[in-house]
Design a protein around this motif. Structure first.
Motif, PDB file in Angstrom:
ATOM      1  N   ALA A 154      -3.007   1.396 -10.391  1.00 29.71           N
ATOM      2  CA  ALA A 154      -4.244   0.736  -9.975  1.00 29.71           C
ATOM      3  C   ALA A 154      -3.997  -0.045  -8.691  1.00 29.71           C
ATOM      4  O   ALA A 154      -2.853  -0.384  -8.369  1.00 29.71           O
ATOM      5  N   THR A 155      -5.061  -0.323  -7.940  1.00 30.58           N
ATOM      6  CA  THR A 155      -4.968  -1.160  -6.750  1.00 30.58           C
ATOM      7  C   THR A 155      -6.071  -2.209  -6.770  1.00 30.58           C
ATOM      8  O   THR A 155      -7.175  -1.957  -7.260  1.00 30.58           O
ATOM      9  N   VAL A 156      -5.743  -3.381  -6.237  1.00 32.31           N
ATOM     10  CA  VAL A 156      -6.693  -4.487  -6.110  1.00 32.31           C
ATOM     11  C   VAL A 156      -6.495  -5.104  -4.730  1.00 32.31           C
ATOM     12  O   VAL A 156      -5.356  -5.360  -4.326  1.00 32.31           O
TER      13      VAL A 156
ATOM     14  N   MET B 121      -2.652  -5.090  -3.606  1.00 34.15           N
ATOM     15  CA  MET B 121      -1.576  -4.976  -4.589  1.00 34.15           C
ATOM     16  C   MET B 121      -1.732  -3.677  -5.365  1.00 34.15           C
ATOM     17  O   MET B 121      -2.814  -3.372  -5.858  1.00 34.15           O
ATOM     18  N   GLU B 122      -0.657  -2.910  -5.445  1.00 33.02           N
ATOM     19  CA  GLU B 122      -0.649  -1.687  -6.247  1.00 33.02           C
ATOM     20  C   GLU B 122       0.106  -1.978  -7.537  1.00 33.02           C
ATOM     21  O   GLU B 122       1.204  -2.543  -7.527  1.00 33.02           O
TER      22      GLU B 122
ATOM     23  N   ARG C 269       3.790  -2.330  -5.318  1.00 32.90           N
ATOM     24  CA  ARG C 269       3.767  -2.408  -3.860  1.00 32.90           C
ATOM     25  C   ARG C 269       2.727  -3.434  -3.422  1.00 32.90           C
ATOM     26  O   ARG C 269       1.768  -3.689  -4.139  1.00 32.90           O
ATOM     27  N   ILE C 270       2.932  -3.980  -2.225  1.00 34.98           N
ATOM     28  CA  ILE C 270       1.945  -4.869  -1.627  1.00 34.98           C
ATOM     29  C   ILE C 270       1.817  -4.502  -0.154  1.00 34.98           C
ATOM     30  O   ILE C 270       2.831  -4.339   0.542  1.00 34.98           O
ATOM     31  N   ASP C 271       0.582  -4.403   0.315  1.00 33.53           N
ATOM     32  CA  ASP C 271       0.319  -4.027   1.702  1.00 33.53           C
ATOM     33  C   ASP C 271      -0.555  -5.099   2.343  1.00 33.53           C
ATOM     34  O   ASP C 271      -1.529  -5.566   1.732  1.00 33.53           O
ATOM     35  N   PHE C 272      -0.220  -5.486   3.549  1.00 38.29           N
ATOM     36  CA  PHE C 272      -1.020  -6.443   4.314  1.00 38.29           C
ATOM     37  C   PHE C 272      -1.586  -5.772   5.559  1.00 38.29           C
ATOM     38  O   PHE C 272      -0.897  -4.995   6.219  1.00 38.29           O
ATOM     39  N   LYS C 273      -2.830  -6.084   5.887  1.00 38.84           N
ATOM     40  CA  LYS C 273      -3.453  -5.560   7.111  1.00 38.84           C
ATOM     41  C   LYS C 273      -4.327  -6.634   7.734  1.00 38.84           C
ATOM     42  O   LYS C 273      -4.928  -7.439   7.029  1.00 38.84           O
TER      43      LYS C 273
END
Length: 246
Positions: free
Chosen positions: A207-209, A225-226, A238-242
């Protein structure tokens, strides 16, 4: 720093199948509760006590299924079952293969989730056997994970971080956080504010939020956040920032 360890692919918005939780494994065979499944397909189901026969029908098809015999009739055509239909705890079960032979349903099996995926006309079912369905992420869980991600933005003690964050991050993700001494952005995100949960597969095992926080002037930052369901629970994988510009 925006690094590869924190990259996450966008989750696909998938249609969720209907879930049936009382499938069985009997002598190595996957058994399906025929009344529930037939009803979901739109068929009428009747039980004849004297002949111990289940009759499943709609305007076009009639299926006669007798207990304790490996034979069934589909519009007078004989169909062989792997093993006879049987009653378990008051419910009539047939082998999974019967759904394909009798209804012409598309049937597949997932070993990791011990579930049958059945598609018939417009009906999409997931029939679980020995493993329960993956529970959805709750609002409370998301808030906890959000707060934990805020706290993990800066790591000063690797040993303490391993113990403290182990229940919340996968081993790979936790290793990345400790290696980089935290996350690329130190911005704190509001744990009560986030987008909808998007599940990555029909089993809801990923899931992703996403969240957005003010960064500087007209610039905002999104944090995605995955999650992955591992070790009988949800963890951040995983965590991604943009950057987000307005």
């Amino acid at each position: 720093m925006l690094g590869a360890p924190f990259t996450v692919a966008a989750a696909e918005d998938l249609k969720e199948p209907d879930i049936v939780e009382n499938g069985k494994i009997v002598d190595g065979r996957t058994m399906i509760p025929i009344r529930i499944v037939s009803s979901r397909f739109g068929f009428q189901v009747d039980w004849h006590q004297e002949s111990k026969t289940v009759i499943i029908r709609d305007d076009i098809t009639r299926i006669d299924l007798q207990l304790s015999t490996p034979k069934a009739k589909v519009n007078e055509r004989e169909v062989m079952l792997d093993i006879p239909a049987q009653i378990i705890q008051g419910v009539t079960y047939v082998p999974l293969k019967f759904l394909g032979d009798a209804f012409g349903a598309n049937v597949s099996w997932s070993s990791p989730f011990k579930a049958a995926h059945v598609i018939y006309a417009d009906t999409d079912l997931l029939i679980y056997t020995t493993i329960p369905p993956v529970p959805k992420l709750t609002e409370g869980q998301i808030r906890i994970f959000s707060d934990i991600a805020n706290q993990a933005a800066v790591i000063t003690n690797a040993s303490d971080a391993k113990k403290r964050y182990k229940p919340y991050f996968t081993s790979e993700m936790l290793g990345n956080i400790i290696w980089y001494k935290g996350l690329p952005f130190k911005t704190e995100f509001n744990s009560a504010s986030h987008g909808s949960v998007e599940y990555g597969d029909m089993y809801r095992s990923t899931a992703t939020v996403s969240q957005v926080a003010h960064f500087d002037s007209l610039v905002w930052v999104s944090r995605t956040m995955e999650f992955r369901f591992v070790d009988h629970g949800w963890k951040v994988s995983r965590i991604d920032f943009k950057y987000v510009y307005f």
